[in-house]
Write an enzyme that holds these catalytic residues in place. Structure first.
Site, mmCIF file in Angstrom:
data_model
loop_
_atom_site.group_PDB
_atom_site.id
_atom_site.type_symbol
_atom_site.label_atom_id
_atom_site.label_comp_id
_atom_site.label_asym_id
_atom_site.label_seq_id
_atom_site.Cartn_x
_atom_site.Cartn_y
_atom_site.Cartn_z
ATOM 1 N N CYS A 28 0.813 -1.217 0.000
ATOM 2 C CA CYS A 28 0.000 0.000 0.000
ATOM 3 C C CYS A 28 0.844 1.264 0.000
ATOM 4 C CB CYS A 28 -0.952 -0.002 1.190
ATOM 5 S SG CYS A 28 -0.146 -0.272 2.788
ATOM 6 N N HIS A 82 -1.223 0.308 7.399
ATOM 7 C CA HIS A 82 -1.910 0.518 6.135
ATOM 8 C C HIS A 82 -1.654 1.956 5.720
ATOM 9 C CE1 HIS A 82 -4.544 -0.250 2.869
ATOM 10 N NE2 HIS A 82 -5.519 0.545 3.276
ATOM 11 N N ASP A 119 -8.268 4.882 -1.027
ATOM 12 C CA ASP A 119 -7.744 3.660 -0.432
ATOM 13 C C ASP A 119 -7.882 2.552 -1.479
ATOM 14 O OD1 ASP A 119 -7.146 1.362 0.966
ATOM 15 O OD2 ASP A 119 -8.605 1.685 2.569
#
Length: 226
Positions: A28, A82, A119
């Protein structure tokens, strides 16, 4: 993202196009960096305020809901960390999805554009307004056990592009095999940076690394003042 979830997840493919940007599952931090680089190259970063946001905590166990790798639709994924991106209007004014101006933006002009989250790993819309993302993906802190509550390191996009570096060694198992296939492009290394400073970004120690470290309430306050 990172090793903990990658080791438990189903087999995943290599780098692909997702929403017009390069995407590699369990990387990510690189997905957000590559998106910001593309936006910078196109001149889009000059039209909005973008922030890279690392989500973690001291125990590196944060629950995030509405994730693509969730075992069940209503179940959270427990990430070690994340990374998401938040986009704000350039003048700092933003409305929530009901048209209400966020605190700190009432005298900033007539811009009705909401603050949004990008996201790559969510099943929610891409992008999605910030307040909806917080409500559905992060939940109020009172509903989450303390050991799973997130902290946030918020970094301006330009700083992230210039300073981030990762050699991807955190994704290697002891036997030298990848816990999840790496991106097809070379490792990212900011100008003058070491081979990897990823853990400075993951750290929620405010005295380490770039940006500011805040809790969920602090994140909303910080973004409302921008």
């Amino acid at each position: 993202c990172g090793r903990r979830q990658a080791m438990a997840a189903k087999a995943k493919g290599a780098t692909v196009e997702r929403h017009g940007y390069l995407y590699t599952s369990c990387y990510c931090e690189e997905n957000i960096w590559m998106m910001l680089k593309k936006l910078s190259d196109s001149g889009e970063l000059a039209a909005h305020r973008y922030y890279a946001i690392f989500i973690s905590n001291p125990s590196r166990t944060v629950k995030i809901w509405c994730q693509r790798l969730a075992p069940e639709p209503d179940a959270p994924v427990v990430w070690d960390y994340h990374v998401i991106c938040v986009r704000l209007p350039l003048d700092g004014s933003s409305n929530d999805k009901d048209g209400n101006q966020s605190e700190g933006s009432k005298n900033s002009g007539d811009n009705n554009e909401p603050a949004v989250v990008l996201d790559f790993d969510t099943v929610l819309p891409f992008p999605i307004d910030l307040r909806t993302y917080v409500t559905k993906a992060l939940l109020p802190s009172a509903l989450v056990a303390k050991s799973y509550r997130p902290l946030f390191r918020v970094i301006e996009a330009d700083t992230y592009l210039q300073h981030f570096a990762s050699d991807r060694s955190h994704m290697l198992r002891p036997n030298g095999q990848w816990s999840s296939p790496p991106p097809s492009y070379p490792p990212i290394r900011g100008s003058g940076q070491p081979a990897s400073n990823l853990f400075d970004f993951i750290s929620m120690d405010p005295d380490v690394g770039d940006g500011v470290v805040v809790d969920l309430l602090g994140l909303m306050r910080f973004l409302s003042m921008k």
